[in-house]
Scaffold this active site. Structure first.
Site, PDB file in Angstrom:
ATOM      1  N   ASP A  29       0.828  -1.212   0.000  1.00 61.30           N
ATOM      2  CA  ASP A  29       0.000   0.000   0.000  1.00 61.30           C
ATOM      3  C   ASP A  29       0.864   1.264   0.000  1.00 61.30           C
ATOM      4  OD1 ASP A  29      -2.368   1.400  -0.037  1.00 61.30           O
ATOM      5  OD2 ASP A  29      -2.679   1.308   2.129  1.00 61.30           O
ATOM      6  N   GLY A  32      -0.082   5.577  -4.342  1.00 60.64           N
ATOM      7  CA  GLY A  32      -0.669   6.878  -4.686  1.00 60.64           C
ATOM      8  C   GLY A  32      -0.040   8.000  -3.884  1.00 60.64           C
ATOM      9  N   ARG A  33       0.164   7.753  -2.588  1.00 60.71           N
ATOM     10  CA  ARG A  33       0.775   8.788  -1.735  1.00 60.71           C
ATOM     11  C   ARG A  33       2.230   9.046  -2.131  1.00 60.71           C
ATOM     12  NH1 ARG A  33      -1.327   6.052   3.592  1.00 60.71           N
ATOM     13  NH2 ARG A  33      -1.967   4.524   2.013  1.00 60.71           N
ATOM     14  N   TRP A  34       2.906   7.977  -2.530  1.00 58.67           N
ATOM     15  CA  TRP A  34       4.305   8.129  -2.993  1.00 58.67           C
ATOM     16  C   TRP A  34       4.351   9.069  -4.198  1.00 58.67           C
ATOM     17  CZ3 TRP A  34       7.023   7.194  -7.488  1.00 58.67           C
ATOM     18  CH2 TRP A  34       8.408   7.064  -7.386  1.00 58.67           C
ATOM     19  N   HIS A  46       2.404   3.384  -9.107  1.00 54.62           N
ATOM     20  CA  HIS A  46       2.149   1.965  -9.387  1.00 54.62           C
ATOM     21  C   HIS A  46       3.329   1.342 -10.139  1.00 54.62           C
ATOM     22  CE1 HIS A  46      -1.754   2.460  -7.726  1.00 54.62           C
ATOM     23  NE2 HIS A  46      -2.271   3.135  -8.731  1.00 54.62           N
ATOM     24  N   SER A  75     -10.765  -6.754  -4.603  1.00 51.01           N
ATOM     25  CA  SER A  75     -12.061  -6.749  -5.295  1.00 51.01           C
ATOM     26  C   SER A  75     -12.707  -5.365  -5.187  1.00 51.01           C
ATOM     27  CB  SER A  75     -12.984  -7.841  -4.736  1.00 51.01           C
ATOM     28  OG  SER A  75     -12.982  -7.836  -3.334  1.00 51.01           O
ATOM     29  N   ARG A  80     -12.284   2.219  -8.068  1.00 51.42           N
ATOM     30  CA  ARG A  80     -11.473   3.413  -8.367  1.00 51.42           C
ATOM     31  C   ARG A  80     -11.860   3.992  -9.727  1.00 51.42           C
ATOM     32  NH1 ARG A  80      -5.523   2.617  -5.666  1.00 51.42           N
ATOM     33  NH2 ARG A  80      -6.331   2.007  -3.624  1.00 51.42           N
ATOM     34  N   LEU A 140      10.688 -20.491  -4.831  1.00 50.47           N
ATOM     35  CA  LEU A 140       9.771 -19.616  -4.097  1.00 50.47           C
ATOM     36  C   LEU A 140       8.386 -19.755  -4.708  1.00 50.47           C
ATOM     37  CD1 LEU A 140       9.348 -17.189  -2.036  1.00 50.47           C
ATOM     38  CD2 LEU A 140       9.558 -15.716  -4.039  1.00 50.47           C
TER      39      LEU A 140
HETATM   40  C1  IPE Z   1      -5.415  -2.640  -0.116  1.00 53.47           C
HETATM   41  O1  IPE Z   1      -5.085  -1.314  -0.316  1.00 53.47           O
HETATM   42  C2  IPE Z   1      -5.356  -3.393  -1.416  1.00 53.47           C
HETATM   43  C3  IPE Z   1      -4.034  -3.494  -2.017  1.00 53.47           C
HETATM   44  C4  IPE Z   1      -2.898  -3.099  -1.501  1.00 53.47           C
HETATM   45  C5  IPE Z   1      -4.006  -4.115  -3.312  1.00 53.47           C
HETATM   46  P1  IPE Z   1      -6.223  -0.188  -0.471  1.00 53.47           P
HETATM   47  O2  IPE Z   1      -5.492   1.080  -0.638  1.00 53.47           O
HETATM   48  O3  IPE Z   1      -7.172  -0.579  -1.530  1.00 53.47           O
HETATM   49  O4  IPE Z   1      -6.955  -0.285   0.935  1.00 53.47           O
HETATM   50  P2  IPE Z   1      -7.848   0.770   1.707  1.00 53.47           P
HETATM   51  O5  IPE Z   1      -8.903   1.227   0.750  1.00 53.47           O
HETATM   52  O6  IPE Z   1      -6.958   1.898   2.114  1.00 53.47           O
HETATM   53  O7  IPE Z   1      -8.368   0.023   2.887  1.00 53.47           O
HETATM   54  C1  IPE Z   2      -1.571   0.335  -3.463  1.00 55.61           C
HETATM   55  O1  IPE Z   2      -1.384   1.708  -3.485  1.00 55.61           O
HETATM   56  C2  IPE Z   2      -1.888  -0.213  -4.817  1.00 55.61           C
HETATM   57  C3  IPE Z   2      -3.286  -0.620  -5.006  1.00 55.61           C
HETATM   58  C4  IPE Z   2      -4.195  -0.620  -4.080  1.00 55.61           C
HETATM   59  C5  IPE Z   2      -3.669  -1.069  -6.325  1.00 55.61           C
HETATM   60  P1  IPE Z   2      -2.599   2.736  -3.451  1.00 55.61           P
HETATM   61  O2  IPE Z   2      -2.988   3.046  -4.841  1.00 55.61           O
HETATM   62  O3  IPE Z   2      -3.679   2.231  -2.569  1.00 55.61           O
HETATM   63  O4  IPE Z   2      -1.882   3.992  -2.797  1.00 55.61           O
HETATM   64  P2  IPE Z   2      -2.469   4.990  -1.689  1.00 55.61           P
HETATM   65  O5  IPE Z   2      -2.976   4.141  -0.557  1.00 55.61           O
HETATM   66  O6  IPE Z   2      -3.568   5.759  -2.352  1.00 55.61           O
HETATM   67  O7  IPE Z   2      -1.306   5.839  -1.296  1.00 55.61           O
HETATM   68 MG    MG Z   3      -4.084   2.422  -0.577  1.00 60.68          MG
END
Ligand code: IPE
Ligand code: IPE
Ligand code: MG
Length: 251
Positions: A29, A32-34, A46, A75, A80, A140
């Site tokens: 996770d 997006g913030r990165w 990503h 799921s 998004r 692995l």
């Molecule tokens: C969880 O991350 C799913 C993945 C890392 C693929 P999200 O970013 O979707 O989770 P929430 O919405 O913050 O709980």
């Molecule tokens: C995890 O990063 C990747 C997926 C959930 C597909 P995010 O896209 O959730 O990134 P943040 O949480 O918005 O920073």
């Molecule tokens: Mg996230």
């Protein structure tokens, strides 16, 4: 200037006595913030996250981890904006075409769990081909959770079990936790010993709810694209010091 990865601040503590985890699962996770912190589009996060996956696979092999499961797309992530979903499926398609050969040559066996029928036919073919081409590898076991949601997985398993009972293939008295596990998409895969989530969020977000019953949890304050070998090593060291009781008394 990019923010320094959190590696430098990890204190060196002595190793504990636990053997390394056999199965590590990771909620990747913070992409997006990165990207936002660098004033880049989310897709850049990503893309960088995919590089972190490669580092993590190598680190897991070096640390003798047998099973690595990564949460790549939930799921719920279909909710998004269409543009981001398109970027993510595009990256998946590219990754499946360009990276599987390298994984295969490193002895990695790849499997996918989740609702693969929600992806287009081309991706579904690439998923099947990747599993087939790496099926003989033993170094692995990499499981990638794609369009995965644990409640749906458990519900699907319960319905399949109900059908098996109705058909007379399974006697209700004979159902055990272990045999129920055989109806889950993770059948044949041991439960995770350690679940790591990056980005500072402290929740499971519908990941491996059944399988996580006695997993050790590690919530790291690093965004997934910055996750590296040092973070992995620190998580292994932290795990070595955990006291796992499984409900029994210590000692
Ligand atoms: C969880 O991350 C799913 C993945 C890392 C693929 P999200 O970013 O979707 O989770 P929430 O919405 O913050 O709980
Ligand atoms: C995890 O990063 C990747 C997926 C959930 C597909 P995010 O896209 O959730 O990134 P943040 O949480 O918005 O920073
Ligand atoms: Mg996230």
């Amino acid at each position: 200037m990019s923010p320094a990865p959190a590696t430098a601040s990890i204190p060196a503590e002595p190793l504990g006595t636990n053997a390394p985890p056999r199965h590590v699962a990771i909620i990747m996770d913070g992409n997006g913030r990165w990207a936002a912190a660098k004033h880049l589009p989310r897709v850049a996060g990503h893309r960088e996250g995919a590089r972190a996956v490669k580092r993590t696979v190598s680190a897991a092999i070096r640390h003798g981890v047998e099973w690595l499961t990564i949460y790549a797309f939930s799921s719920e992530n279909w909710r998004r904006p269409a543009g981001e979903v398109l970027d993510l499926t595009g990256l998946l398609r590219q990754y499946l075409r360009t990276e599987i050969a390298e994984l295969a040559s490193n002895g990695v066996r790849i499997r996918f769990i989740g609702a693969r029928d929600r992806f287009d036919a081309g991706i579904q073919q690439d998923l099947a081909r990747s599993e087939r081409d790496t099926a003989g590898n033993t170094k692995l076991n990499l499981t990638v959770a794609l369009s995965y949601g644990s409640r749906d997985e458990i519900l699907t398993a319960a319905l399949a079990l109900a059908q098996a009972i109705r058909d007379g293939r399974v006697a209700p008295d004979a159902v055990t936790e272990e045999s129920f596990g055989g109806f889950l998409s993770t059948h044949g895969i041991p439960d995770p010993d350690l679940i790591i989530r990056t980005s500072g969020e402290q929740r499971l977000s519908n990941f491996l709810l059944w399988q996580a019953a006695y997993a050790e949890l590690a919530f790291l304050d690093v965004l997934w694209p910055d996750f590296d070998e040092a973070h992995f090593a620190a998580a292994m060291a932290d795990f070595s010091r955990r006291e796992r009781r499984f409900g029994a008394r210590p000692g």
